[in-house]
Design a protein around this motif. Structure first.
Motif, PDB file in Angstrom:
ATOM      1  N   ILE A  54       0.976  -1.154  -0.286  1.00 60.70           N
ATOM      2  CA  ILE A  54       0.237   0.203  -0.188  1.00 60.70           C
ATOM      3  C   ILE A  54       0.440   1.139  -0.037  1.00 60.70           C
ATOM      4  O   ILE A  54       0.718   2.272  -0.620  1.00 60.70           O
ATOM      5  N   ALA A  55       1.551   1.396   0.649  1.00 64.50           N
ATOM      6  CA  ALA A  55       2.502   2.366   0.978  1.00 64.50           C
ATOM      7  C   ALA A  55       3.420   2.492  -1.356  1.00 64.50           C
ATOM      8  O   ALA A  55       3.443   3.628  -1.360  1.00 64.50           O
ATOM      9  N   ARG A  56       3.962   1.665  -0.808  1.00 60.97           N
ATOM     10  CA  ARG A  56       4.129   2.022  -2.567  1.00 60.97           C
ATOM     11  C   ARG A  56       3.645   1.822  -3.767  1.00 60.97           C
ATOM     12  O   ARG A  56       3.811   2.704  -4.230  1.00 60.97           O
ATOM     13  N   ASP A  57       2.467   1.522  -4.045  1.00 56.98           N
ATOM     14  CA  ASP A  57       1.128   2.035  -4.522  1.00 56.98           C
ATOM     15  C   ASP A  57       1.064   3.064  -4.184  1.00 56.98           C
ATOM     16  O   ASP A  57       0.755   4.298  -5.202  1.00 56.98           O
ATOM     17  N   THR A  58       0.764   3.570  -3.202  1.00 57.10           N
ATOM     18  CA  THR A  58       0.531   5.278  -2.732  1.00 57.10           C
ATOM     19  C   THR A  58       1.537   6.204  -2.788  1.00 57.10           C
ATOM     20  O   THR A  58       0.637   7.437  -3.960  1.00 57.10           O
ATOM     21  N   GLU A  59       2.792   5.960  -3.107  1.00 61.87           N
ATOM     22  CA  GLU A  59       3.428   7.124  -3.599  1.00 61.87           C
ATOM     23  C   GLU A  59       3.846   6.769  -5.511  1.00 61.87           C
ATOM     24  O   GLU A  59       3.877   8.149  -5.337  1.00 61.87           O
ATOM     25  N   ARG A  60       3.186   5.740  -6.066  1.00 57.02           N
ATOM     26  CA  ARG A  60       3.412   5.270  -7.299  1.00 57.02           C
ATOM     27  C   ARG A  60       2.245   6.612  -7.575  1.00 57.02           C
ATOM     28  O   ARG A  60       2.667   7.200  -8.390  1.00 57.02           O
ATOM     29  N   LEU A  61       0.731   6.110  -6.859  1.00 56.00           N
ATOM     30  CA  LEU A  61       0.014   7.262  -7.229  1.00 56.00           C
ATOM     31  C   LEU A  61       0.745   8.461  -7.268  1.00 56.00           C
ATOM     32  O   LEU A  61       0.358   8.803  -8.314  1.00 56.00           O
ATOM     33  N   ARG A  62       0.893   9.011  -6.673  1.00 57.06           N
ATOM     34  CA  ARG A  62       1.187  10.290  -5.734  1.00 57.06           C
ATOM     35  C   ARG A  62       2.630  11.090  -6.538  1.00 57.06           C
ATOM     36  O   ARG A  62       1.838  12.512  -7.633  1.00 57.06           O
ATOM     37  N   VAL A  63       3.123   9.959  -7.168  1.00 56.19           N
ATOM     38  CA  VAL A  63       4.298  10.255  -8.526  1.00 56.19           C
ATOM     39  C   VAL A  63       3.523  10.586  -9.774  1.00 56.19           C
ATOM     40  O   VAL A  63       3.454  12.163 -10.785  1.00 56.19           O
ATOM     41  N   GLU A  64       2.364   9.581  -9.834  1.00 55.65           N
ATOM     42  CA  GLU A  64       2.025   9.977 -11.428  1.00 55.65           C
ATOM     43  C   GLU A  64       0.879  11.111 -10.805  1.00 55.65           C
ATOM     44  O   GLU A  64       0.915  11.394 -12.149  1.00 55.65           O
ATOM     45  N   GLU A  65      -0.038  11.710 -10.776  1.00 60.83           N
ATOM     46  CA  GLU A  65      -0.820  12.526  -9.726  1.00 60.83           C
ATOM     47  C   GLU A  65       0.438  14.015 -10.299  1.00 60.83           C
ATOM     48  O   GLU A  65      -0.128  14.840 -11.239  1.00 60.83           O
ATOM     49  N   ARG A  66       1.224  13.622  -9.322  1.00 63.18           N
ATOM     50  CA  ARG A  66       2.180  15.030  -9.759  1.00 63.18           C
ATOM     51  C   ARG A  66       2.407  15.311 -11.419  1.00 63.18           C
ATOM     52  O   ARG A  66       2.316  16.023 -11.548  1.00 63.18           O
ATOM     53  N   ASP A  67       2.917  13.987 -12.031  1.00 63.05           N
ATOM     54  CA  ASP A  67       3.313  14.236 -13.320  1.00 63.05           C
ATOM     55  C   ASP A  67       2.020  14.563 -14.329  1.00 63.05           C
ATOM     56  O   ASP A  67       2.419  15.222 -15.416  1.00 63.05           O
ATOM     57  N   ASN A 112      12.233  22.546 -11.309  1.00 60.83           N
ATOM     58  CA  ASN A 112      13.409  21.870 -10.559  1.00 60.83           C
ATOM     59  C   ASN A 112      13.243  21.470  -9.672  1.00 60.83           C
ATOM     60  O   ASN A 112      14.142  20.048  -9.118  1.00 60.83           O
ATOM     61  N   ARG A 113      12.390  22.499  -8.605  1.00 61.15           N
ATOM     62  CA  ARG A 113      12.027  22.007  -7.203  1.00 61.15           C
ATOM     63  C   ARG A 113      11.360  20.527  -7.383  1.00 61.15           C
ATOM     64  O   ARG A 113      11.851  19.779  -6.060  1.00 61.15           O
ATOM     65  N   LEU A 114      10.562  20.884  -7.763  1.00 64.04           N
ATOM     66  CA  LEU A 114      10.095  18.980  -7.632  1.00 64.04           C
ATOM     67  C   LEU A 114      10.178  18.176  -8.640  1.00 64.04           C
ATOM     68  O   LEU A 114       9.715  16.477  -8.842  1.00 64.04           O
ATOM     69  N   GLY A 115      11.850  18.116  -9.370  1.00 58.87           N
ATOM     70  CA  GLY A 115      12.363  17.393  -9.896  1.00 58.87           C
ATOM     71  C   GLY A 115      12.529  17.446 -10.831  1.00 58.87           C
ATOM     72  O   GLY A 115      12.860  16.222 -12.002  1.00 58.87           O
ATOM     73  N   TYR A 116      11.850  18.121 -12.096  1.00 65.22           N
ATOM     74  CA  TYR A 116      11.597  18.498 -13.330  1.00 65.22           C
ATOM     75  C   TYR A 116      12.512  19.625 -13.799  1.00 65.22           C
ATOM     76  O   TYR A 116      12.002  20.392 -14.475  1.00 65.22           O
ATOM     77  N   ARG A 117      14.173  18.783 -13.994  1.00 65.45           N
ATOM     78  CA  ARG A 117      15.323  19.729 -14.753  1.00 65.45           C
ATOM     79  C   ARG A 117      14.701  20.051 -16.293  1.00 65.45           C
ATOM     80  O   ARG A 117      14.334  19.441 -16.896  1.00 65.45           O
ATOM     81  N   ARG A 118      14.912  21.859 -16.568  1.00 67.27           N
ATOM     82  CA  ARG A 118      14.674  22.413 -17.536  1.00 67.27           C
ATOM     83  C   ARG A 118      15.695  21.656 -18.274  1.00 67.27           C
ATOM     84  O   ARG A 118      16.627  21.110 -18.080  1.00 67.27           O
ATOM     85  N   GLN A 119      15.410  21.080 -19.980  1.00 69.69           N
ATOM     86  CA  GLN A 119      16.541  20.489 -20.766  1.00 69.69           C
ATOM     87  C   GLN A 119      15.897  21.237 -21.571  1.00 69.69           C
ATOM     88  O   GLN A 119      15.589  21.124 -22.734  1.00 69.69           O
ATOM     89  N   ASP A 120      17.241  21.820 -22.103  1.00 70.52           N
ATOM     90  CA  ASP A 120      16.931  23.058 -22.796  1.00 70.52           C
ATOM     91  C   ASP A 120      19.140  23.527 -23.883  1.00 70.52           C
ATOM     92  O   ASP A 120      19.649  24.291 -23.954  1.00 70.52           O
ATOM     93  N   GLN A 121      19.053  22.641 -23.264  1.00 77.13           N
ATOM     94  CA  GLN A 121      21.349  22.312 -23.712  1.00 77.13           C
ATOM     95  C   GLN A 121      21.016  22.231 -24.901  1.00 77.13           C
ATOM     96  O   GLN A 121      21.202  21.671 -25.646  1.00 77.13           O
ATOM     97  N   THR A 122      22.447  23.536 -25.810  1.00 76.37           N
ATOM     98  CA  THR A 122      22.351  23.363 -27.109  1.00 76.37           C
ATOM     99  C   THR A 122      24.090  22.759 -26.752  1.00 76.37           C
ATOM    100  O   THR A 122      24.954  23.281 -26.325  1.00 76.37           O
ATOM    101  N   GLY A 123      24.776  21.834 -27.956  1.00 75.01           N
ATOM    102  CA  GLY A 123      25.950  22.193 -27.761  1.00 75.01           C
ATOM    103  C   GLY A 123      26.029  20.685 -27.386  1.00 75.01           C
ATOM    104  O   GLY A 123      27.315  19.993 -26.872  1.00 75.01           O
TER     105      GLY A 123
END
Length: 174
Positions: A54-67, A112-123
């Motif tokens: 239940i703890a694993r499922d709850t964490e997975r659902l929390r992450v999916e909803e945040r996404d 970024n604080r939520l764990g979704y770092r911006r990917q915009d690098q060139t080169g």
């Protein structure tokens, strides 16, 4: 004999004394106790497994909803980017543009604080896990397979990626 012992007392009267059977009730109750203890331990272990699941499922659902929620905000962030691109010449002097830029920067920092770092690098080398190539251009000044332009930034990392960066990639000049 059947576990009974017959004796005669001093007066000659017959007395029947119930003796101990070979099937002693003590080992039977110990076996029953051991079985109940085993069942109890198994039930406790199963309860612990259910709690962990239940703890694993709850964490997975929390992450999916945040996404899901964060994904819904990406078009808003993209529109802020477009507004800033359209006002390219007015940039620093216009307080409205400065405000839009501040809101965009705040949104990027929040992601970024939520764990979704911006990917915009060139080169950087093209990476199909983080980039979606929509075009190639012939370039002699960079190695083939290098990201030369980011059309739309991506957000996330190796474990959780909301979307890949939409990029233009260099190819060898012919």
């Amino acid at each position: 004999m059947n576990g009974h012992e017959e004796r005669t007392d001093q007066d000659g009267a017959r007395a029947v004394q119930v003796g101990t059977d070979e099937a002693d009730p003590v080992p039977e109750s110990e076996a029953k106790l051991a079985e109940l203890e085993d069942r109890w331990l198994r039930a406790v272990a199963e309860l612990d497994n259910v709690r962990k699941r239940i703890a694993r499922d709850t964490e997975r659902l929390r992450v999916e909803e945040r996404d899901k929620v964060v994904s819904q905000w990406l078009p808003v962030l993209d529109n802020l980017e477009r507004a800033l691109s359209a006002a390219d010449g007015d940039g620093d002097a216009n307080p409205v543009i400065q405000g839009v830029r501040a809101v965009r920067d705040q949104a990027v920092a929040t992601l970024n604080r939520l764990g979704y770092r911006r990917q915009d690098q060139t080169g950087v080398p093209f990476d199909p896990q983080h980039h979606e190539a929509v075009s190639t251009v012939e370039r002699d000044d960079v190695a083939p397979g290098t990201v030369v332009e980011v059309l739309q930034p991506g957000y996330g990392d190796d474990q959780r990626q909301l979307r890949p960066a939409v990029v233009v990639v260099a190819k060898k000049a012919e």
